[in-house]
Every structure is written in structure tokens, then in C-alpha cells.
Design an enzyme around this catalytic site. Structure first.
Site, PDB file in Angstrom:
ATOM      1  CE1 TYR A  69      -3.208  -2.881   0.307  1.00 15.93           C
ATOM      2  CE2 TYR A  69      -3.457  -2.434   2.641  1.00 15.93           C
ATOM      3  CZ  TYR A  69      -3.784  -3.169   1.528  1.00 15.93           C
ATOM      4  OH  TYR A  69      -4.698  -4.186   1.620  1.00 15.93           O
TER       5      TYR A  69
ATOM      6  N   GLY B  59     -15.757  -1.390  -0.787  1.00 17.33           N
ATOM      7  CA  GLY B  59     -14.449  -1.018  -1.330  1.00 17.33           C
ATOM      8  C   GLY B  59     -14.539   0.113  -2.325  1.00 17.33           C
TER       9      GLY B  59
ATOM     10  CB  THR C 222     -18.197  -0.280  -6.420  1.00 17.74           C
ATOM     11  OG1 THR C 222     -17.826  -1.616  -6.039  1.00 17.74           O
ATOM     12  CG2 THR C 222     -17.608   0.024  -7.768  1.00 17.74           C
TER      13      THR C 222
HETATM   14  N1  LIG Z   1      -6.685  -8.822   1.134  1.00 21.57           N
HETATM   15  C1  LIG Z   1      -6.999  -8.042   0.127  1.00 21.57           C
HETATM   16  O1  LIG Z   1      -6.858  -8.392  -1.034  1.00 21.57           O
HETATM   17  C2  LIG Z   1      -7.558  -6.685   0.412  1.00 21.57           C
HETATM   18  C3  LIG Z   1      -8.130  -5.936  -0.643  1.00 21.57           C
HETATM   19  C4  LIG Z   1      -8.660  -4.706  -0.340  1.00 21.57           C
HETATM   20  C5  LIG Z   1      -8.629  -4.218   0.954  1.00 21.57           C
HETATM   21  N2  LIG Z   1      -8.058  -4.949   1.971  1.00 21.57           N
HETATM   22  C6  LIG Z   1      -8.061  -4.482   3.371  1.00 21.57           C
HETATM   23  O2  LIG Z   1      -9.399  -4.321   3.754  1.00 21.57           O
HETATM   24  C7  LIG Z   1      -9.609  -3.004   4.283  1.00 21.57           C
HETATM   25  C8  LIG Z   1     -11.017  -2.555   3.978  1.00 21.57           C
HETATM   26  O3  LIG Z   1     -11.228  -2.467   2.591  1.00 21.57           O
HETATM   27  P1  LIG Z   1     -11.296  -1.067   1.813  1.00 21.57           P
HETATM   28  O4  LIG Z   1     -10.726   0.018   2.663  1.00 21.57           O
HETATM   29  O5  LIG Z   1     -10.705  -1.299   0.482  1.00 21.57           O
HETATM   30  O6  LIG Z   1     -12.835  -0.904   1.554  1.00 21.57           O
HETATM   31  P2  LIG Z   1     -14.098  -0.619   2.502  1.00 21.57           P
HETATM   32  O7  LIG Z   1     -13.703  -0.644   3.934  1.00 21.57           O
HETATM   33  O8  LIG Z   1     -15.185  -1.507   2.024  1.00 21.57           O
HETATM   34  O9  LIG Z   1     -14.506   0.837   2.047  1.00 21.57           O
HETATM   35  C9  LIG Z   1     -13.632   1.921   2.103  1.00 21.57           C
HETATM   36  C10 LIG Z   1     -14.319   3.065   1.394  1.00 21.57           C
HETATM   37  O10 LIG Z   1     -15.474   3.452   2.116  1.00 21.57           O
HETATM   38  C11 LIG Z   1     -15.375   4.806   2.541  1.00 21.57           C
HETATM   39  N3  LIG Z   1     -15.903   4.863   3.912  1.00 21.57           N
HETATM   40  C12 LIG Z   1     -15.377   4.331   5.030  1.00 21.57           C
HETATM   41  N4  LIG Z   1     -16.177   4.561   6.094  1.00 21.57           N
HETATM   42  C13 LIG Z   1     -17.242   5.252   5.624  1.00 21.57           C
HETATM   43  C14 LIG Z   1     -18.392   5.793   6.226  1.00 21.57           C
HETATM   44  N5  LIG Z   1     -18.620   5.664   7.534  1.00 21.57           N
HETATM   45  N6  LIG Z   1     -19.279   6.455   5.443  1.00 21.57           N
HETATM   46  C15 LIG Z   1     -19.062   6.611   4.120  1.00 21.57           C
HETATM   47  N7  LIG Z   1     -17.977   6.120   3.481  1.00 21.57           N
HETATM   48  C16 LIG Z   1     -17.073   5.450   4.231  1.00 21.57           C
HETATM   49  C17 LIG Z   1     -13.916   5.162   2.457  1.00 21.57           C
HETATM   50  O11 LIG Z   1     -13.760   6.521   2.124  1.00 21.57           O
HETATM   51  P3  LIG Z   1     -13.192   7.607   3.189  1.00 21.57           P
HETATM   52  O12 LIG Z   1     -11.710   7.419   3.243  1.00 21.57           O
HETATM   53  O13 LIG Z   1     -13.623   8.893   2.600  1.00 21.57           O
HETATM   54  O14 LIG Z   1     -13.871   7.316   4.494  1.00 21.57           O
HETATM   55  C18 LIG Z   1     -13.432   4.295   1.313  1.00 21.57           C
HETATM   56  O15 LIG Z   1     -13.691   4.909   0.067  1.00 21.57           O
HETATM   57  C19 LIG Z   1      -8.529  -2.178   3.591  1.00 21.57           C
HETATM   58  O16 LIG Z   1      -8.306  -0.955   4.255  1.00 21.57           O
HETATM   59  C20 LIG Z   1      -7.368  -3.135   3.575  1.00 21.57           C
HETATM   60  O17 LIG Z   1      -6.693  -3.089   4.828  1.00 21.57           O
HETATM   61  C21 LIG Z   1      -7.535  -6.183   1.699  1.00 21.57           C
END
Ligand SMILES: NC(=O)c1ccc[n+]([C@@H]2O[C@H](COP(=O)([O-])OP(=O)(O)OC[C@H]3O[C@@H](n4cnc5c(N)ncnc54)[C@H](OP(=O)(O)O)[C@@H]3O)[C@@H](O)[C@H]2O)c1
Length: 303
Positions: free
Chosen positions: A71, A225, A227
């Protein structure tokens, strides 16, 4: 169903102990991917803001942070170190190996023994640690889902790194049930991190299998994520409960199974607070059934 999972009804969703490990975390954790710059590349627009999010999470009791050295690359781990090192007792940092980011910003597999060993040392250096609590082998497949194929070579390398004391526990990411079983024949697996949320329920059977074994299931993209989840049912439930749709989506995951640990990602302190508060949301059986209908409706559209 009998499991070895201890749920304490305290804040942050109660606690979970990784199987065979002396690591206990609150079920509500934090995913650090959003702390890098746009496209998970380069430094964030607001470096101080990124540090503030991490410090606020830990001050609120979060003790499970998910990261990867790819990252940024390196940037997210460096921000974690800047914000939190020396790390408080009990903080569990989970990282993953299996990808690199070449200068064009793409995501490429990096799963040879040399790649995995180099990845462990990158994580140790950038996080400022002598050993990593939990390392997930992240199999490539695609972001939408895993692809069958042996992961034995990679898991053996991680098991070796564990014997050397550089890794304490091993997990898997973006894997199928067959790959989990293959890895378990090689070494002890404490968690699985796959794409799963209210609208994507491909892993329902895997979650039910892992809970019987006491293994943590950590959904990535819990909020959709790249979307973000959008559903009229989700919005209607949220309105009724006086909550935000994203809070309902997180609360649903906490209700779904006691081995689910949350790592929602955000770069905003305001969203972090909302996400942590989701642990206070109780969902009735009727509401859960309504929310279960979202994926069923999605499947009906797909078929
Ligand atoms: N193992 C893998 O392949 C893999 C792949 C992807 C991710 N990950 C891990 O999983 C974690 C979570 O996934 P992710 O961060 O990609 O996606 P997520 O948690 O599903 O969503 C993150 C998105 O939602 C927004 N968001 C967060 N809280 C919110 C709220 N209360 N209200 C409105 N929007 C909100 C964030 O924007 P803002 O920043 O504006 O809040 C960001 O755009 C990652 O941080 C990473 O550590 C692992």
C-alpha cells in the site's frame, strides 16, 4: 453451534482470540489501505490527517490494524510507524504478502520464495518490528474473487519464516475453501481475509466452516471497497434505525457470524467514528432477514 470463540458484549463488538494464538482483538478493527494517496499510491493528500485517524482508532480501543507494504508502496506502513510506534501492548498488526507495485502503479503478483522473503523484510523495516504478528499470504486471482490453484509453495515459505521467528502466525487472503484446506495440511492458519459484504455473499459456506474451526474470517471491502454499497433496502433500514447505511452494513457483518472481524478502511476521522459506533447497533431478526434479502436480490439479477 459450539465454537471456541469468546464474545464479550463490551464495546467494539466484543473480543476474538485467534485460534492457538495468544492474540485477542476487539472485533472492530481498522484497515489502513485508505491512508495512502489516491489509487493506494504515493503519500496521502493529508499526512497529518492519516496519523490522526490511526491515533484516534487506537485511543478508542481498536487493537487490530490491517495493512500491507504494497500500500503506497511502503507509505501506509511508514504512516503506521510514525503514528503509533512504539506500539501499545496488545496491538495486533496484520500484514500481507503476495503483490508488488511497479512504478506504473499496477498490482502484480510477487509470490516466489525470494519475493515473499523480501516482503517480510520490507514489512519489518517499515513497521519498525522484529517480528510480524500475523502475515496473510494473499493469493492473486482477481480483486473480485480467488482462483483455484496450489498455494503450497508459498505457504511453506511462510511456515519457514515462522520457524525463523520473523512471523508469529499465518493467515490467507483471496483464497478458496480448497486452498484453505491445502494450507492447513502444511501449517496452522489463524485467519482468512476475502472479499465479502452484504451484497457479495460468495463465502457464506466458507464462513460457516471457519467458525466451526474457530478461525477468524476478515472481510475485505466490508463497505463495498472501490464501489461503495448502495441499496434502497439498506438505506431504508438505516433511516428506520436512525443510523447511516455504512453503519448498518458493518453491524450486519458483526451479526452474521462471531468469527467475523471488521477492518473497514477510511481516511477520515469522522467516518472512523461512525464505523466504530456501528458496534452499538442491534439488529432484530426481522431486520437481519430484510438485509439478507439484498444479496438474494443481487443474485436474482445476475442469473
Ligand atoms: N486482502 C486483500 O486483497 C484486500 C483488498 C482490499 C482491501 N483490503 C483491506 O481491507 C480493508 C477494507 O477495505 P477497503 O478500505 O478497500 O474498503 P471498505 O472498507 O469496504 O470501504 C472503504 C471506502 O469506504 C469509505 N468509507 C469508510 N467509512 C465510511 C463511512 N462511515 N461512510 C461513508 N464512506 C465510508 C472510504 O472513504 P473515506 O476514506 O472517505 O472514508 C473508502 O472509500 C482495507 O483498508 C485493507 O486493509 C484487503
Amino acid at each position: 453451534m459450539k465454537t471456541n470463540i469468546t464474545i464479550n458484549e463490551a464495546s467494539l463488538g466484543g473480543q476474538f482470540t485467534f485460534p492457538g494464538a495468544s492474540l485477542t482483538v476487539q472485533r472492530m478493527g481498522y484497515g489502513a489501505m485508505q491512508l495512502a494517496g489516491p489509487g493506494v499510491w504515493g503519500p496521502p493528500r493529508d499526512s497529518e490527517g492519516a496519523v490522526a485517524v490511526l491515533r484516534e482508532a487506537v485511543a478508542a480501543g481498536v487493537n487490530h490494524i490491517d495493512t500491507a507494504d504494497f500500500y503506497g508502496p511502503h507509505i501506509t506502513n511508514q504512516i503506521i510507524r510514525k503514528a503509533l510506534h512504539p506500539y501499545p501492548a496488545g496491538l495486533v498488526i496484520v500484514t500481507k504478502l503476495g503483490a508488488v507495485r511497479p512504478p506504473d502503479g499496477s498490482w502484480q503478483p510477487a509470490s516466489s520464495p525470494q519475493d515473499l522473503i523480501a516482503g517480510v523484510h520490507d514489512n519489518l523495516r517499515n513497521l519498525g518490528l522484529d517480528a510480524l504478528d500475523i502475515v496473510n499470504y494473499r493469493a492473486m486471482g482477481s480483486i473480485h474473487g480467488p482462483k483455484e490453484g496450489s498455494i503450497a509453495e508459498q505457504v511453506k515459505v511462510l511456515a519457514d519464516l515462522k520457524r525463523q521467528g520473523l512471523i508469529r502466525h499465518i493467515g490467507l487472503s483471496n483464497v478458496t475453501a480448497t486452498q484453505v484446506a491445502e494450507a492447513q495440511a502444511i501449517t496452522h492458519i489463524v485467519c482468512v481475509q476475502n472479499n465479502y459484504n452484504l451484497a457479495n455473499r460468495s463465502d457464506d459456506a466458507l464462513i460457516d466452516d471457519l467458525v466451526r474451526q474457530g478461525i477468524a474470517y476478515v472481510p475485505f471491502f466490508p463497505l463495498g471497497g472501490f464501489t461503495p454499497l448502495q441499496s434502497s433496502t439498506l438505506s431504508a433500514v438505516a433511516d428506520r434505525l436512525g443510523a447511516r447505511p455504512m453503519q448498518v452494513a458493518l453491524a450486519w457483518l458483526l451479526h452474521r457470524s462471531p468469527n467475523i472481524l471488521l477492518i473497514p478502511g477510511t481516511s477520515s476521522v469522522e467516518h472512523l467514528r461512525e464505523n466504530l459506533a456501528a458496534t452499538q447497533l442491534a439488529l432484530s431478526p426481522q431486520t437481519l432477514a430484510e438485509l439478507d434479502g439484498i444479496a438474494a436480490a443481487n443474485d436474482a439479477v445476475k442469473h
